[in-house]
Scaffold this motif. Sequence first.
Motif, mmCIF file in Angstrom:
data_model
loop_
_atom_site.group_PDB
_atom_site.id
_atom_site.type_symbol
_atom_site.label_atom_id
_atom_site.label_comp_id
_atom_site.label_asym_id
_atom_site.label_seq_id
_atom_site.Cartn_x
_atom_site.Cartn_y
_atom_site.Cartn_z
ATOM 1 N N LEU A 3 7.590 -8.173 4.488
ATOM 2 C CA LEU A 3 7.167 -6.826 4.866
ATOM 3 C C LEU A 3 7.236 -6.605 6.372
ATOM 4 C CD1 LEU A 3 4.169 -6.670 2.423
ATOM 5 C CD2 LEU A 3 6.406 -5.623 2.131
ATOM 6 N N LEU A 21 2.211 -14.592 1.765
ATOM 7 C CA LEU A 21 2.796 -14.243 0.471
ATOM 8 C C LEU A 21 3.292 -15.489 -0.254
ATOM 9 C CD1 LEU A 21 4.711 -10.953 1.365
ATOM 10 C CD2 LEU A 21 2.575 -11.188 0.117
ATOM 11 N N MET A 43 2.652 -8.353 -7.092
ATOM 12 C CA MET A 43 3.198 -8.048 -5.763
ATOM 13 C C MET A 43 3.611 -6.572 -5.663
ATOM 14 S SD MET A 43 2.990 -10.725 -3.966
ATOM 15 C CE MET A 43 3.995 -11.833 -3.069
ATOM 16 N N ARG A 80 0.548 -4.371 -5.416
ATOM 17 C CA ARG A 80 -0.113 -4.486 -4.117
ATOM 18 C C ARG A 80 0.712 -3.904 -2.970
ATOM 19 N NH1 ARG A 80 -3.017 -9.966 -2.001
ATOM 20 N NH2 ARG A 80 -4.208 -8.963 -0.368
ATOM 21 N N TYR A 81 2.047 -4.106 -2.981
ATOM 22 C CA TYR A 81 2.887 -3.716 -1.851
ATOM 23 C C TYR A 81 3.940 -2.650 -2.180
ATOM 24 C CZ TYR A 81 0.872 -7.945 0.069
ATOM 25 O OH TYR A 81 -0.005 -8.902 0.499
ATOM 26 N N VAL A 95 8.715 -4.354 -1.769
ATOM 27 C CA VAL A 95 8.582 -5.794 -1.604
ATOM 28 C C VAL A 95 9.688 -6.543 -2.353
ATOM 29 C CG1 VAL A 95 7.064 -6.342 -3.545
ATOM 30 C CG2 VAL A 95 6.841 -7.615 -1.420
#
Length: 155
Positions: free
Chosen positions: A46, A64, A85, A88-89, A93
Amino acid sequence: MKRWFAAVVLGLSLAGVAHAAIDTYEFAKEGDRERFRELTKGFRCLMCQNQDIADSNSPIAADLRKEVFRMLGEGKDNRQIIDFMVERYGDFVRYKPPLNAKTAVLWLGPSALLLGGFGVIMLVVRRRGRRTEMPDCLSIDETRRLDQLLDKHQR
């Protein structure tokens, strides 16, 4: 003396880089090691944005990687790790996000730009071709004048 000083400074500056991104993880099964490698190659850092988390030295990539290792240790499968993942992102991602309404521009944008570029090139080529063509319709006076000029030129 200057050379020795330069060598020492260079050596000390490279010493910090030499151990920057070395993570050691102990896996219960060799299959988990391969899954870890596959998963970390599939997630984008990120911070760096053009590296996967397996190759990135950034602190968030290290976090991560630890998170992926933790979830593998808990026995989660690849789908559960990917879903966590993405939740969350976001889809960003992932290096290969799924094709949906939010990511359609990522998948179709390059092709649309390429086709648009070819269309513009074709339009420019056609317009240039039309400019160099001789007009088909000349008036009678223009035709006579052209014939006279050509006859003079040939003599």
